[in-house]
Scaffold this motif. Structure first.
Motif, PDB file in Angstrom:
ATOM      1  N   LEU A  29     -24.830  26.034 -36.246  1.00  0.00           N
ATOM      2  CA  LEU A  29     -25.018  27.401 -36.747  1.00  0.00           C
ATOM      3  C   LEU A  29     -24.301  28.401 -35.853  1.00  0.00           C
ATOM      4  O   LEU A  29     -24.593  28.497 -34.656  1.00  0.00           O
ATOM      5  N   ILE A  30     -23.391  29.160 -36.440  1.00  0.00           N
ATOM      6  CA  ILE A  30     -22.669  30.199 -35.713  1.00  0.00           C
ATOM      7  C   ILE A  30     -22.818  31.513 -36.472  1.00  0.00           C
ATOM      8  O   ILE A  30     -22.472  31.601 -37.656  1.00  0.00           O
ATOM      9  N   THR A  31     -23.313  32.534 -35.796  1.00  0.00           N
ATOM     10  CA  THR A  31     -23.484  33.826 -36.455  1.00  0.00           C
ATOM     11  C   THR A  31     -22.180  34.625 -36.433  1.00  0.00           C
ATOM     12  O   THR A  31     -21.370  34.485 -35.521  1.00  0.00           O
ATOM     13  N   ASP A  32     -21.989  35.451 -37.450  1.00  0.00           N
ATOM     14  CA  ASP A  32     -20.791  36.287 -37.557  1.00  0.00           C
ATOM     15  C   ASP A  32     -21.247  37.726 -37.768  1.00  0.00           C
ATOM     16  O   ASP A  32     -21.139  38.278 -38.861  1.00  0.00           O
ATOM     17  N   ASN A  33     -21.798  38.314 -36.679  1.00  0.00           N
ATOM     18  CA  ASN A  33     -22.264  39.688 -36.768  1.00  0.00           C
ATOM     19  C   ASN A  33     -21.875  40.439 -35.500  1.00  0.00           C
ATOM     20  O   ASN A  33     -21.542  39.819 -34.482  1.00  0.00           O
ATOM     21  N   ASP A  34     -21.909  41.764 -35.549  1.00  0.00           N
ATOM     22  CA  ASP A  34     -21.495  42.575 -34.401  1.00  0.00           C
ATOM     23  C   ASP A  34     -22.666  43.236 -33.695  1.00  0.00           C
ATOM     24  O   ASP A  34     -22.475  44.142 -32.897  1.00  0.00           O
ATOM     25  N   GLU A  35     -23.896  42.769 -33.974  1.00  0.00           N
ATOM     26  CA  GLU A  35     -25.080  43.414 -33.408  1.00  0.00           C
ATOM     27  C   GLU A  35     -25.791  42.557 -32.382  1.00  0.00           C
ATOM     28  O   GLU A  35     -26.191  43.035 -31.324  1.00  0.00           O
ATOM     29  N   ILE A  36     -25.979  41.261 -32.683  1.00  0.00           N
ATOM     30  CA  ILE A  36     -26.726  40.375 -31.794  1.00  0.00           C
ATOM     31  C   ILE A  36     -25.828  39.205 -31.405  1.00  0.00           C
ATOM     32  O   ILE A  36     -25.386  38.450 -32.273  1.00  0.00           O
ATOM     33  N   PRO A  37     -25.516  39.016 -30.123  1.00  0.00           N
ATOM     34  CA  PRO A  37     -24.589  37.952 -29.712  1.00  0.00           C
ATOM     35  C   PRO A  37     -25.155  36.549 -29.905  1.00  0.00           C
ATOM     36  O   PRO A  37     -26.366  36.349 -29.949  1.00  0.00           O
ATOM     37  N   GLN A  38     -24.245  35.587 -29.984  1.00  0.00           N
ATOM     38  CA  GLN A  38     -24.600  34.201 -30.260  1.00  0.00           C
ATOM     39  C   GLN A  38     -25.550  33.627 -29.216  1.00  0.00           C
ATOM     40  O   GLN A  38     -26.500  32.922 -29.558  1.00  0.00           O
ATOM     41  N   ASN A  39     -25.316  33.910 -27.936  1.00  0.00           N
ATOM     42  CA  ASN A  39     -26.151  33.291 -26.894  1.00  0.00           C
ATOM     43  C   ASN A  39     -27.604  33.736 -26.977  1.00  0.00           C
ATOM     44  O   ASN A  39     -28.512  33.004 -26.575  1.00  0.00           O
ATOM     45  N   ILE A  40     -27.847  34.933 -27.514  1.00  0.00           N
ATOM     46  CA  ILE A  40     -29.232  35.389 -27.697  1.00  0.00           C
ATOM     47  C   ILE A  40     -29.854  34.722 -28.918  1.00  0.00           C
ATOM     48  O   ILE A  40     -31.006  34.262 -28.883  1.00  0.00           O
TER      49      ILE A  40
END
Length: 356
Positions: free
Chosen positions: A211-222
């Protein structure tokens, strides 16, 4: 072309929201409830070649769109990337279907919220109360206005890998080393040594649903900290699940997301290679990985997020909207820490006094 849809209650014409507790559409005015008739199905995996092609195609530029509320007449101006919004004047719910449809890829599936705002606040209060060093004053602070339920975009990747590894495997052994001390007596020390040997091998590994997120608000490591999501509960995408919730389209970081997924797979493969190679220790590990049978899906997942200021410092917490797993940073009590330091210093002083 803008596709703005209103979802009035059939009984009273008020707004319908998706109710996370009841898994239905609920009217806040007359309390009517309506099921979302959708059948659970296995979502199709898409060959990665189409993803690679789309990576280098330009997205349509975002723009501002005007919505003339049918209930109060207020003209609202919002970004075309917003999938759901409310009338600024009367709170009328509006779905912007074009937000997803105008992107290069449209979402295939969604996991609806099962954690309501009330439950999310309860989860946070339980979490913040754990740990002696936490600042108890935070419990008195209301964070309900800062807490946002967001449907975030995710890519999920599957693949098969063929992996070849090699390196030096170390096995510890011990020898006695003899010496003569200052009194002329013979002494010995047990010394650890390492025997090295070259090893190599190969293995295949199947990876499912990275699962990889593609958003500009919450980073992947969080976001990694609130995994897992139970993807076997994915439903076909339906706009009704968005009613009353923030929802965002992906941010066109497809190339970056693809690279991150491969890095995550390689991390797992490297760890497995270390287990194959080492006895007690290892060195000079080399791993060659070949990817095949790569597929992907584009899905929407539920997350609660809150950022806030407390005593002049920034903090956040994040909650999995399906499982209620929580992660964040907590404010520490300076008074408790100061008291602990005083007690430690006092104990040291007492010990020094007793020892003369």
């Amino acid at each position: 072309m803008n596709q703005l849809k209103e979802f009035p209650c059939p009984n009273c014409n008020s707004e319908l929201n998706y109710d996370a507790d009841k898994s239905k559409l609920s009217c806040l005015h007359c309390n009517s409830q309506f099921p979302i008739n959708i059948e659970k199905t296995v979502l199709k995996e898409i060959d990665i070649n189409s993803f690679k092609t789309l990576m280098f195609q330009e997205e349509k530029d975002s723009y501002q769109l005007d919505y003339n509320c049918s209930k109060c007449g207020k003209i609202n101006t919002v970004s075309s990337t917003l999938s759901f919004f409310e009338c600024e004047n009367c709170g009328n719910n509006v779905i912007n279907s074009s937000a997803y449809q105008e992107k290069k890829v449209t979402p295939q599936g969604i996991i609806p919220f099962t954690i309501s705002k009330k439950k999310a606040i309860s989860v946070f209060n339980d979490w913040i109360g754990k740990g002696f060093w936490n600042d108890s004053d935070l419990k008195k602070m209301s964070l309900i206005d800062n807490l946002k339920g967001i449907y975030l975009p995710f890519w999920t990747f599957d693949c098969s890998t063929f992996n070849q590894w090699s390196g030096q495997s170390g096995t510890h052994y011990y020898e006695n080393e003899y010496y003569t001390d200052d009194k002329g007596e013979q002494q010995s020390n047990r010394i650890q040594k390492t025997s090295w040997s070259f090893k190599q091998g190969e293995f295949t590994h199947l990876t499912n649903d990275v699962l990889i997120t593609d958003n500009d608000e919450i980073p992947q490591n969080i976001i990694d900290e609130i995994y897992p999501f139970h993807l076997d509960e994915l439903l076909p995408m339906d706009e009704c699940f968005l009613l009353g919730w923030n929802a965002k389209t992906y941010q066109s970081k497809m190339e970056e997301c693809y690279s991150l997924y491969k890095d995550k797979v390689k991390e797992v493969v490297t760890s497995m290679s270390i287990d194959y190679l080492k006895d007690d220790t290892y060195s000079n590990l080399q791993v060659s990985t070949t990817f095949s049978n790569e597929t992907y899906k584009y899905i929407i997942l539920p997350i609660w997020y809150c950022s806030y200021l407390f005593k002049g410092k920034s903090y956040f917490f994040i909650i999995n909207g399906q499982t209620a797993k929580v992660h964040g940073n907590k404010p520490l009590s300076t008074s408790k820490i100061a008291l602990a330091i005083v007690l430690v210093v006092l104990c040291i002083a007492i010990l020094l006094f007793l020892n003369g």
